[in-house]
Design an enzyme around this catalytic site. Structure first.
Site, PDB file in Angstrom:
ATOM      1  N   ARG A  93     -12.972  -1.332   3.605  1.00  0.00           N
ATOM      2  CA  ARG A  93     -13.674  -0.101   4.018  1.00  0.00           C
ATOM      3  C   ARG A  93     -15.126  -0.065   3.554  1.00  0.00           C
ATOM      4  O   ARG A  93     -15.652   1.006   3.269  1.00  0.00           O
ATOM      5  CB  ARG A  93     -12.943   1.145   3.515  1.00  0.00           C
ATOM      6  CG  ARG A  93     -11.543   1.326   4.066  1.00  0.00           C
ATOM      7  CD  ARG A  93     -11.588   1.882   5.470  1.00  0.00           C
ATOM      8  NE  ARG A  93     -10.249   2.057   6.009  1.00  0.00           N
ATOM      9  CZ  ARG A  93      -9.603   3.218   6.021  1.00  0.00           C
ATOM     10  NH1 ARG A  93     -10.174   4.286   5.550  1.00  0.00           N
ATOM     11  NH2 ARG A  93      -8.400   3.278   6.539  1.00  0.00           N
ATOM     12  N   TYR A 139       2.872   4.695  11.754  1.00  0.00           N
ATOM     13  CA  TYR A 139       2.074   5.692  12.490  1.00  0.00           C
ATOM     14  C   TYR A 139       2.744   6.086  13.799  1.00  0.00           C
ATOM     15  O   TYR A 139       2.754   7.259  14.189  1.00  0.00           O
ATOM     16  CB  TYR A 139       0.652   5.168  12.744  1.00  0.00           C
ATOM     17  CG  TYR A 139      -0.197   5.197  11.495  1.00  0.00           C
ATOM     18  CD1 TYR A 139      -0.658   6.413  10.983  1.00  0.00           C
ATOM     19  CD2 TYR A 139      -0.509   4.038  10.806  1.00  0.00           C
ATOM     20  CE1 TYR A 139      -1.421   6.457   9.822  1.00  0.00           C
ATOM     21  CE2 TYR A 139      -1.277   4.073   9.639  1.00  0.00           C
ATOM     22  CZ  TYR A 139      -1.720   5.288   9.159  1.00  0.00           C
ATOM     23  OH  TYR A 139      -2.459   5.333   8.002  1.00  0.00           O
ATOM     24  N   ARG A 152     -23.076   7.285  13.569  1.00  0.00           N
ATOM     25  CA  ARG A 152     -21.826   7.811  14.117  1.00  0.00           C
ATOM     26  C   ARG A 152     -21.946   9.254  14.621  1.00  0.00           C
ATOM     27  O   ARG A 152     -21.023   9.756  15.263  1.00  0.00           O
ATOM     28  CB  ARG A 152     -20.733   7.768  13.037  1.00  0.00           C
ATOM     29  CG  ARG A 152     -19.952   6.469  12.914  1.00  0.00           C
ATOM     30  CD  ARG A 152     -18.920   6.295  14.026  1.00  0.00           C
ATOM     31  NE  ARG A 152     -18.223   7.525  14.355  1.00  0.00           N
ATOM     32  CZ  ARG A 152     -17.220   8.052  13.668  1.00  0.00           C
ATOM     33  NH1 ARG A 152     -16.750   7.439  12.617  1.00  0.00           N
ATOM     34  NH2 ARG A 152     -16.649   9.192  14.027  1.00  0.00           N
ATOM     35  N   ASP A 176     -10.445  -0.141  13.902  1.00  0.00           N
ATOM     36  CA  ASP A 176      -9.357   0.511  13.171  1.00  0.00           C
ATOM     37  C   ASP A 176      -8.048  -0.151  13.601  1.00  0.00           C
ATOM     38  O   ASP A 176      -7.967  -0.729  14.686  1.00  0.00           O
ATOM     39  CB  ASP A 176      -9.305   2.015  13.451  1.00  0.00           C
ATOM     40  CG  ASP A 176      -8.368   2.704  12.457  1.00  0.00           C
ATOM     41  OD1 ASP A 176      -8.799   2.966  11.326  1.00  0.00           O
ATOM     42  OD2 ASP A 176      -7.197   2.921  12.795  1.00  0.00           O
TER      43      ASP A 176
HETATM   44  O1  CP3 Z   1     -15.019  -1.536   6.451  1.00  0.00           O
HETATM   45  C1  CP3 Z   1     -13.868  -1.803   6.869  1.00  0.00           C
HETATM   46  O2  CP3 Z   1     -12.915  -2.049   6.094  1.00  0.00           O
HETATM   47  C2  CP3 Z   1     -13.644  -1.938   8.362  1.00  0.00           C
HETATM   48  C3  CP3 Z   1     -13.205  -0.781   9.020  1.00  0.00           C
HETATM   49  C4  CP3 Z   1     -11.775  -0.265   8.917  1.00  0.00           C
HETATM   50  C5  CP3 Z   1     -11.473   1.055   9.319  1.00  0.00           C
HETATM   51  N1  CP3 Z   1     -10.130   1.213   9.258  1.00  0.00           N
HETATM   52  C6  CP3 Z   1     -12.465   2.045   9.754  1.00  0.00           C
HETATM   53  C7  CP3 Z   1     -12.147   3.475   9.643  1.00  0.00           C
HETATM   54  C8  CP3 Z   1     -10.580  -0.890   8.561  1.00  0.00           C
HETATM   55  C9  CP3 Z   1     -10.331  -2.285   8.026  1.00  0.00           C
HETATM   56  C10 CP3 Z   1      -9.529   0.064   8.786  1.00  0.00           C
HETATM   57  C11 CP3 Z   1      -8.107  -0.226   8.586  1.00  0.00           C
HETATM   58  C12 CP3 Z   1      -7.145   0.874   8.506  1.00  0.00           C
HETATM   59  N2  CP3 Z   1      -7.103   2.024   9.241  1.00  0.00           N
HETATM   60  C13 CP3 Z   1      -6.000   0.839   7.676  1.00  0.00           C
HETATM   61  C14 CP3 Z   1      -5.627  -0.291   6.760  1.00  0.00           C
HETATM   62  C15 CP3 Z   1      -6.429  -0.292   5.529  1.00  0.00           C
HETATM   63  C16 CP3 Z   1      -6.068   0.767   4.531  1.00  0.00           C
HETATM   64  O3  CP3 Z   1      -6.958   1.571   4.224  1.00  0.00           O
HETATM   65  O4  CP3 Z   1      -4.927   0.786   4.057  1.00  0.00           O
HETATM   66  C17 CP3 Z   1      -5.291   2.037   7.894  1.00  0.00           C
HETATM   67  C18 CP3 Z   1      -4.027   2.449   7.193  1.00  0.00           C
HETATM   68  C19 CP3 Z   1      -5.995   2.786   8.892  1.00  0.00           C
HETATM   69  C20 CP3 Z   1      -5.622   4.103   9.482  1.00  0.00           C
HETATM   70  C21 CP3 Z   1      -6.720   5.075   9.237  1.00  0.00           C
HETATM   71  N3  CP3 Z   1      -7.842   5.180  10.026  1.00  0.00           N
HETATM   72  C22 CP3 Z   1      -6.867   5.990   8.163  1.00  0.00           C
HETATM   73  C23 CP3 Z   1      -5.854   6.202   7.066  1.00  0.00           C
HETATM   74  C24 CP3 Z   1      -8.126   6.620   8.321  1.00  0.00           C
HETATM   75  C25 CP3 Z   1      -8.813   7.615   7.395  1.00  0.00           C
HETATM   76  C26 CP3 Z   1      -8.600   9.019   7.790  1.00  0.00           C
HETATM   77  C27 CP3 Z   1      -9.619   9.903   7.090  1.00  0.00           C
HETATM   78  O5  CP3 Z   1     -10.566  10.338   7.757  1.00  0.00           O
HETATM   79  O6  CP3 Z   1      -9.467  10.137   5.880  1.00  0.00           O
HETATM   80  C28 CP3 Z   1      -8.708   6.106   9.495  1.00  0.00           C
HETATM   81  C29 CP3 Z   1     -10.035   6.457  10.031  1.00  0.00           C
HETATM   82  C30 CP3 Z   1     -11.099   5.445   9.768  1.00  0.00           C
HETATM   83  N4  CP3 Z   1     -10.970   4.106   9.950  1.00  0.00           N
HETATM   84  C31 CP3 Z   1     -12.413   5.721   9.342  1.00  0.00           C
HETATM   85  C32 CP3 Z   1     -13.081   4.491   9.269  1.00  0.00           C
HETATM   86  C33 CP3 Z   1     -14.535   4.254   8.921  1.00  0.00           C
HETATM   87  C34 CP3 Z   1     -12.983   7.098   9.068  1.00  0.00           C
HETATM   88  C35 CP3 Z   1     -13.431   7.656  10.377  1.00  0.00           C
HETATM   89  C36 CP3 Z   1     -14.632   8.516  10.251  1.00  0.00           C
HETATM   90  O7  CP3 Z   1     -15.705   8.003   9.871  1.00  0.00           O
HETATM   91  O8  CP3 Z   1     -14.485   9.704  10.579  1.00  0.00           O
END
Ligand code: CP3
Length: 355
Positions: free
Chosen positions: A38, A162, A51, A87
């Site tokens: 992340r 999910y 964004r 994602d």
């Molecule tokens: O920098 C990186 O690592 C690359 C980007 C990345 C994202 N998601 C972007 C993202 C990666 C590798 C992921 C993987 C991901 N997504 C996982 C596996 C990794 C982990 O953290 O265990 C999981 C479980 C998800 C599902 C997911 N998507 C979650 C739990 C969330 C967060 C929800 C929140 O807002 O708290 C997301 C959204 C997400 N994915 C964001 C980003 C940058 C936030 C979106 C935003 O900016 O509003």
């Protein structure tokens, strides 16, 4: 699944010889490579700026935006690898599953998968479903020069959680109800997800990603015996499907201390470790022939700099027990992390591990 695929493009000599790929291959390194799960995301003001007004899933489908966001942490922190901005639910969206990523919540699925009929939502993924991935990965490998690009996907269990729950879940109760109560339906669901995930990784590798990470974030919810029986076959199918490309495969989950050996066995070259198990102990559990990645607690980024450095030293010291070590956090960067702390940590890891 199509078994005919084009070979991955040959990486440049600089990429091939990068500290990150050398550590994945368990070769000697000039310094311990470091990147952050992340790293591309909400902790960066420049990320929030680009964004603005663009929903998360939409931003994962715009090649120029994907490229910019992926490059931001590389420019700012000088990390040793980029991770492709996307994602884990993007391939599911791409095949038409009705889902969204809700800010502050995570992925939310309109029609959760609970019955055999619900499986009809999951068709195979083709490269034509994700043209933006191919385009963005190509742009990125051109822009990144000697810095390797990590492609990624969610593992079948974590994606299933999910889809079956309909959104983020603490206890995974519907997922476990299907896994234990309807093993045939469960196996079919995981097998379908394995095919989709394998295809999504192939697209990234064939466009030029030089390593991949399979995120099984929630696998730690299971005891070892059930992980082996009900999850490993599908994860093995994914990792086997991309073994022939010769790009390192990283496999990561949270709370997986009891599963580390199995997560290596399933076909990973590098096992990701969260912060709960020291790396020397993790190496003992994983056994020889694998590199490890991790494992600073992301909460430590909120401590004073001297504390952060001392804790980074502990990780580096324990990591010397491994045949290859990639420094990372034990889970993703928290959104309210001070990005300057991340930059300072990269600098410190490089300095302290120089040899
Ligand atoms: O920098 C990186 O690592 C690359 C980007 C990345 C994202 N998601 C972007 C993202 C990666 C590798 C992921 C993987 C991901 N997504 C996982 C596996 C990794 C982990 O953290 O265990 C999981 C479980 C998800 C599902 C997911 N998507 C979650 C739990 C969330 C967060 C929800 C929140 O807002 O708290 C997301 C959204 C997400 N994915 C964001 C980003 C940058 C936030 C979106 C935003 O900016 O509003």
């Amino acid at each position: 699944m199509t078994e005919t695929h084009t070979p991955a493009p040959k990486p440049s000599a600089d990429v091939r010889d990068s500290a990150f790929l050398r550590a994945c291959r368990r070769e000697t390194v000039p310094h311990t490579p470091v990147w952050f799960m992340r790293q591309a995301g909400r902790s960066l003001p420049e990320y929030r700026k680009v964004r603005e007004g663009i929903p998360m899933l939409e931003s994962c489908m715009i090649p120029d935006l994907i490229t910019e966001i992926t490059l931001q942490p590389v420019r700012r922190h000088k990390v040793d690898a980029a991770i492709y901005f996307s994602d884990i639910v993007v391939p599911l969206k791409a095949i038409g599953v009705d889902l969204d990523i809700k800010p502050g919540v995570g992925p939310v699925v309109a029609n959760p998968i609970r019955t055999k009929a619900d499986l009809a939502q999951l068709r195979d993924l083709t490269p034509e479903d994700v043209p933006y991935v191919t385009e963005a990965v190509r742009q990125l490998t051109a822009e990144l020069g000697g810095t390797p690009l990590i492609g990624f996907a969610g593992a079948p269990f974590t994606l299933a959680s999910y889809l079956v729950e309909g959104g983020p879940s603490k206890n995974h109760e519907f997922t476990k109800a299907m896994m234990y109560g309807e093993p045939t339906l469960w196996a079919e669901l995981l097998d379908r997800l394995a095919e989709i995930t394998a295809q999504f990784l192939r697209v990234q590798i064939e466009a030029g990603a030089s390593a991949i990470q399979l995120f099984d974030s929630w696998a730690g919810a299971l005891p070892l015996q059930d992980y082996r029986a009900s999850v490993m076959p599908a994860s093995a199918k994914v990792l086997d499907a991309v073994a022939g490309y010769g790009v390192p495969r990283i496999h990561f989950g949270v709370g997986t201390g009891e599963l580390l050996g199995a997560m290596g066995e399933v076909g990973a070259d590098v096992v990701g470790v969260d912060w709960r198990v020291p790396l020397d102990e993790a190496v003992r559990r994983i056994g020889p022939g694998k590199a490890v990645q991790g494992n600073l607690d992301p909460a430590l980024l909120f401590t004073p700099l001297e504390t952060l450095r001392a804790k980074a030293d502990e990780v580096l010291t324990a990591g010397r027990a491994a045949e290859g070590h990639i420094f990372n956090l034990g889970h993703g960067v928290m959104p309210n992390t001070d990005p300057e702390r991340l930059t300072a940590l990269v600098e410190y890891v490089h300095e302290a591990s120089a040899r």
